[in-house]
Enzyme design. Structure first.
Site, PDB file in Angstrom:
ATOM      1  N   GLY A 140       4.162   7.431  -0.922  1.00  0.00           N
ATOM      2  CA  GLY A 140       5.472   7.101  -1.457  1.00  0.00           C
ATOM      3  C   GLY A 140       6.661   7.304  -0.551  1.00  0.00           C
ATOM      4  O   GLY A 140       7.785   7.005  -0.954  1.00  0.00           O
ATOM      5  N   GLY A 141       6.459   7.803   0.657  1.00  0.00           N
ATOM      6  CA  GLY A 141       7.592   8.042   1.539  1.00  0.00           C
ATOM      7  C   GLY A 141       8.343   6.769   1.892  1.00  0.00           C
ATOM      8  O   GLY A 141       9.568   6.680   1.721  1.00  0.00           O
ATOM      9  N   LYS A 142       7.613   5.753   2.382  1.00  0.00           N
ATOM     10  CA  LYS A 142       8.271   4.495   2.731  1.00  0.00           C
ATOM     11  C   LYS A 142       8.813   3.809   1.480  1.00  0.00           C
ATOM     12  O   LYS A 142       9.886   3.188   1.514  1.00  0.00           O
ATOM     13  CB  LYS A 142       7.309   3.571   3.455  1.00  0.00           C
ATOM     14  CG  LYS A 142       6.952   4.004   4.865  1.00  0.00           C
ATOM     15  CD  LYS A 142       6.115   2.942   5.548  1.00  0.00           C
ATOM     16  CE  LYS A 142       5.582   3.460   6.878  1.00  0.00           C
ATOM     17  NZ  LYS A 142       4.592   4.549   6.672  1.00  0.00           N
ATOM     18  N   GLY A 152       1.155   4.370  -1.446  1.00  0.00           N
ATOM     19  CA  GLY A 152       0.912   5.803  -1.461  1.00  0.00           C
ATOM     20  C   GLY A 152       1.017   6.430  -0.080  1.00  0.00           C
ATOM     21  O   GLY A 152       0.693   5.779   0.915  1.00  0.00           O
ATOM     22  N   CYS A 168      -0.403   3.856  11.153  1.00  0.00           N
ATOM     23  CA  CYS A 168      -0.161   5.125  11.840  1.00  0.00           C
ATOM     24  C   CYS A 168      -1.329   5.366  12.788  1.00  0.00           C
ATOM     25  O   CYS A 168      -2.052   6.345  12.693  1.00  0.00           O
ATOM     26  CB  CYS A 168      -0.017   6.281  10.847  1.00  0.00           C
ATOM     27  SG  CYS A 168       0.485   7.822  11.653  1.00  0.00           S
ATOM     28  N   ASP A 196       1.789  -1.270   5.033  1.00  0.00           N
ATOM     29  CA  ASP A 196       1.395  -0.078   5.787  1.00  0.00           C
ATOM     30  C   ASP A 196      -0.033   0.231   5.377  1.00  0.00           C
ATOM     31  O   ASP A 196      -0.282   0.961   4.428  1.00  0.00           O
ATOM     32  CB  ASP A 196       2.336   1.081   5.461  1.00  0.00           C
ATOM     33  CG  ASP A 196       2.008   2.334   6.251  1.00  0.00           C
ATOM     34  OD1 ASP A 196       1.087   2.292   7.087  1.00  0.00           O
ATOM     35  OD2 ASP A 196       2.649   3.378   6.027  1.00  0.00           O
ATOM     36  N   GLU A 200      -0.182   0.410  -5.352  1.00  0.00           N
ATOM     37  CA  GLU A 200      -1.093   1.394  -4.753  1.00  0.00           C
ATOM     38  C   GLU A 200      -2.459   1.256  -5.416  1.00  0.00           C
ATOM     39  O   GLU A 200      -2.562   1.161  -6.639  1.00  0.00           O
ATOM     40  CB  GLU A 200      -0.552   2.804  -4.922  1.00  0.00           C
ATOM     41  CG  GLU A 200      -1.502   3.929  -4.562  1.00  0.00           C
ATOM     42  CD  GLU A 200      -2.088   3.807  -3.160  1.00  0.00           C
ATOM     43  OE1 GLU A 200      -3.309   4.020  -3.021  1.00  0.00           O
ATOM     44  OE2 GLU A 200      -1.341   3.502  -2.215  1.00  0.00           O
ATOM     45  N   CYS A 254       0.880  -1.179   0.000  1.00  0.00           N
ATOM     46  CA  CYS A 254       0.000   0.000   0.000  1.00  0.00           C
ATOM     47  C   CYS A 254       0.911   1.221   0.000  1.00  0.00           C
ATOM     48  O   CYS A 254       1.099   1.871   1.030  1.00  0.00           O
ATOM     49  CB  CYS A 254      -0.921   0.007   1.208  1.00  0.00           C
ATOM     50  SG  CYS A 254      -1.775  -1.558   1.522  1.00  0.00           S
TER      51      CYS A 254
END
Length: 456
Positions: free
Chosen positions: A273-275, A271, A391, A338, A294, A269
């Site tokens: 895109g940080g990880k 989006g 999160c 995530d 994504e 998952c």
């Protein structure tokens, strides 16, 4: 008249910062906009300078953060339910209340700007009620209002009002925290975080960002905490670095530290895109490649942009339903799941979310989270490792999902042992799980479970 003022009727003036703050709140409440996105847009539309932008940001974020508490105060001061007032009038009153009780603006200034804002934005007929209510709000300090409103109230309800949280979030936090940390955790949600950056491994070194007051993150070897607009940095504009909370960096790092067979990596998952960008760099260092999946096309485009600094033969972005993967089972040796969640772990960065989310939102995500974890397990090769991440510290999105889905296919690993530099990160629900907290670690409240796929 200053050129930075907005003028309507001759007798009323309002500065651009307050007008932009009001317009932002209307976007948030009338259009369900995200406060950070609406704030940035209104600051551009009103062409705010740095000083005006800072005032506007405090007005918006502070008002959103304490909205529920301010609403109770406004009702008590006005002697009427908020539902009897126009929603736009309520936003004017919220801004005025934050100036009085949260920013300690002098009473005459808070009253006059609130009345002028109402007159200019909503019409003269609204000024009388705004003037009457905001003057009554000004008659007491925040502590005095809280003492009055919490009299006879139970401990949890009073704590909710005093920390600016809905009661249901206070109860949820109490279920996953020691009693003596509950208030500290809630108060930490009210501390605006300094932007945290991350360098893309192989594309930039951290020293490049340690300028103009930048300092290394406490735990992540790739992060930098730095005041100011990240977009002003060349490394960020060139996608050699990005914005990413330290907690998000740490859960990605933990996945890469577990022994696993060589092979492709999956971000299920991915989006926004940080990880994925951090994982792509770390995968490249180990001679692996990354598939970033994504479900939503617009978020997949954000992932693609985040990865563009890396050679195109080291990563792939795919749009698809993670619960119905297009790849064969057991295709990946490292899998990051995530999953979509309530985002309750990032309330300090998204102040409006605490009043927008409901317990029903958490429960509605349960089926999707369970399906994605099941898919992640299926996608992992025998001997491979996977990370289940949210999160959110809410039990229903964390331990409950793992307990429901994890079965004989996987071995649950001791995740905190892969983050030995991070103190006191074992979750109260299970010592094998990681739970980060703003008040303990200065990060978002990220949750992590590491699992190994058993040999068939």
């Amino acid at each position: 008249m200053s050129p930075r003022d907005v003028r309507r009727p001759p007798e009323r003036f309002i500065d651009l910062a307050r007008m932009a703050a009001f317009d932002t709140l209307r976007d948030v409440h009338a259009s369900d906009a995200y406060a950070n996105l609406a704030l940035a847009e209104q600051q551009r539309e009103h062409d705010l300078n740095a000083q005006e932008a800072a005032l506007c940001t405090e007005l918006v974020n502070g008002t959103c953060r304490w909205e529920g508490t301010y609403d109770r105060i406004i009702e008590a001061a006005g002697g009427r339910a908020l539902g009897t007032l126009q929603p736009a009038i309520v936003d004017v009153l919220r801004l005025g209340t934050h100036q009085l009780l949260g920013m300690r603006t002098p009473t005459h200034a808070a009253v006059s700007t609130s009345v002028d804002l109402a007159g200019i934005a909503l019409g003269e007929r609204t000024t009388g009620v705004v003037n009457a209510i905001i003057r009554k709000v000004a008659q007491k300090s925040l502590d005095e209002w809280l003492d009055e409103l919490t009299a006879g109230m139970g401990e949890r309800g009073a704590l909710a009002l005093r920390t600016g949280h809905p009661r249901w979030i206070v109860d949820a936090w109490a279920a996953v925290l020691p009693d003596d940390e509950l208030e500290a955790a809630l108060l930490a949600d009210n501390e605006p975080p300094v932007p945290t950056l991350v360098v893309r491994p192989g594309l930039a070194e951290r020293d490049e960002l340690l300028t103009d007051g930048g300092r290394p993150t406490e735990y992540s070897p790739h992060g930098v905490v730095r005041e100011g607009n990240p977009a002003q940095l060349a490394a960020v504009r060139q996608r050699r670095a990005g914005v990413q909370d330290e907690g998000s960096q740490l859960v990605a790092l933990a996945l890469t530290r577990v022994d696993a067979p060589a092979g492709r990596w999956l971000d299920l998952c991915a989006g926004p895109g940080g990880k994925a960008a951090l994982l792509a760099g770390l995968a490249g260092q180990q001679g692996s490649t990354l598939l970033a999946n994504e479900a939503h096309q617009h978020r997949a485009e954000l992932v693609r942009k985040a990865l563009m600094g890396y050679p195109v033969n080291t990563w792939q972005v795919q749009t698809g339903d993670g619960t119905r993967p297009s790849w064969e089972p057991g295709s990946f040796t490292r899998v990051m799941a995530d999953v979509p969640c309530s985002g309750l772990g990032s309330l300090r960065r998204r102040p409006e979310s605490r009043w927008r989310r409901t317990p029903e939102d958490v429960h509605e995500l349960h089926e999707l989270q369970a399906a994605l974890l099941d898919s992640a397990i299926t996608s992992t090769a025998p001997g491979g490792v996977l990370a289940y991440v949210t999160c959110s510290p809410h039990r229903a999105e964390t331990a409950a999902i793992v307990q429901q889905v994890a079965d004989e296919r996987v071995e649950i690993l001791d995740a905190p042992s892969f983050l030995t530099e991070v103190p006191d990160c074992r979750a109260l629900t299970d010592e094998r799980f990681v739970q980060l907290w703003p008040h303990r670690h200065g990060t978002d409240a990220m949750f992590l479970v590491l699992m190994r796929r058993r040999q068939d």
